[in-house]
Design an enzyme around this catalytic site. Structure first.
Site, short mmCIF file in Angstrom:
data_model
loop_
_atom_site.label_atom_id
_atom_site.label_comp_id
_atom_site.label_asym_id
_atom_site.label_seq_id
_atom_site.Cartn_x
_atom_site.Cartn_y
_atom_site.Cartn_z
N GLU A 128 79.74 59.02 -66.00
CA GLU A 128 78.36 58.76 -66.40
C GLU A 128 78.21 58.81 -67.91
O GLU A 128 77.45 58.04 -68.50
CB GLU A 128 77.42 59.78 -65.74
CG GLU A 128 77.17 59.55 -64.27
CD GLU A 128 76.26 58.37 -64.00
OE1 GLU A 128 76.63 57.22 -64.36
OE2 GLU A 128 75.18 58.58 -63.43
N THR A 180 70.84 51.93 -69.14
CA THR A 180 70.42 53.33 -69.16
C THR A 180 70.37 53.86 -70.60
O THR A 180 69.44 54.58 -70.97
CB THR A 180 71.39 54.19 -68.34
OG1 THR A 180 71.41 53.70 -66.99
CG2 THR A 180 70.95 55.65 -68.32
#
Length: 306
Positions: A128, A180
């Site tokens: 991530e 993101t």
């Protein structure tokens, strides 16, 4: 085991007010990941999709996770992973988390399940970080644990599995991209105390509603006064879809992760299907292709299929 094949689900993070701490797994869409353990130490990544993701291990979300596990355990073995990605990158449905969590779980199975779930989350967060620049576990945790999870802490890692209410999830993915990393950059650096207090109340109410199967309380708590007002401007027709969903009697909903996907929770499948039809129609009116999914909450997360 020398080989394993996994079905790795999409996830909805934040659940409106729970920024970076709440997430849930859904049944569709999902990725398929095939793992083989190698006698040699290389990490081989292969993609069968058309998304153009890097296959160099150090630049690939799954590859980074495997490299970290290999380093930590001082393995002489490597891994080959074939990724059939159906969760589109930048969708807001946990595409990078699926690759990262799937990599951690797949490697662990081939190594004889020597890592705890907390350790799997720890290693998956490196993936991530590569994808978004920040380590966060709100997508990874429900992918690994299944159902709905609360990330109480990242240091030390403290994941709390919550109840999975018998609700339907409608998610629409308009074919526009919101990265993101970009969605994080537009967030406010400072918030008013009164907004923080309201948000804390919503988070506490949402968790209580989930644990008590109190659907009315869940609906009253699905409000975000901090992140959604800023991020929603990146998503075409967000306000219209949310307003129409509530009129169709959705309990509530909002941005899935960083967007552009939008999710709504409903008590009845009929309601969820009506919302799905409306979402599709709204985007057709402005010539934006979209994919709509109706699913129950996925209680198991990643599962072995071969």
């Amino acid at each position: 085991m020398k080989k394993v094949k996994l079905q790795v689900p999409a996830t909805v993070a934040n659940l409106v007010c729970g920024f970076d701490i709440l997430g849930m797994a859904i049944h569709e869409p999902y990725d398929i990941m095939e793992f083989s353990i190698l006698e040699t130490p290389e990490i081989i990544i292969r993609h069968t999709d058309q998304f153009g993701l890097p296959e160099e291990a150090s630049q690939n979300v799954a590859g980074v996770v495997l490299l970290k596990i290999q380093e930590h355990l001082q393995l002489k073995n490597g891994f080959e992973v074939i990724i059939h990605k159906n969760i589109k990158p930048g969708s807001g449905l946990g595409s990078s988390a699926a690759s990262a969590a799937g990599a951690a779980v797949g490697a662990n199975i081939l190594l004889g399940n020597i890592l705890s779930k907390e350790e799997l989350v720890h290693f998956a967060m490196f993936g991530e970080e590569l994808a978004s620049g920040v380590q966060h576990a709100d997508n990874i945790s429900p992918c690994i644990y299944g159902g709905i999870t609360l990330v109480k802490s990242l240091n030390p890692i403290d994941i709390i599995p919550l109840n999975s209410p018998d609700l339907f999830v409608t998610a629409v993915h308009p074919q526009v991209e919101v990265k993101t990393s970009d969605a994080r950059q537009i967030l406010k650096k400072n918030i008013l105390l009164k907004d923080a207090i309201e948000q804390w109340g919503n988070i506490a109410g949402l968790v209580a509603g989930i644990q008590k199967n109190d659907f009315a309380l869940i609906g009253r708590s699905l409000h975000d006064v901090i992140v959604e007002p800023v991020r929603s401007i990146l998503i075409p027709k967000f306000d219209e879809i949310k307003e129409k969903s509530l009129k169709i009697e959705a309990l509530g909903g909002g941005i899935s992760g960083s967007g552009p996907s939008i999710f709504m929770l409903s008590e009845q499948e009929e309601t969820a299907q009506k919302i799905a039809k409306m979402m599709k129609s709204v985007y057709e009116e402005i010539d934006i292709e979209s994919f709509v999914y109706v699913s129950k909450i996925n209680p198991s997360g990643i599962k072995i299929i071969e």
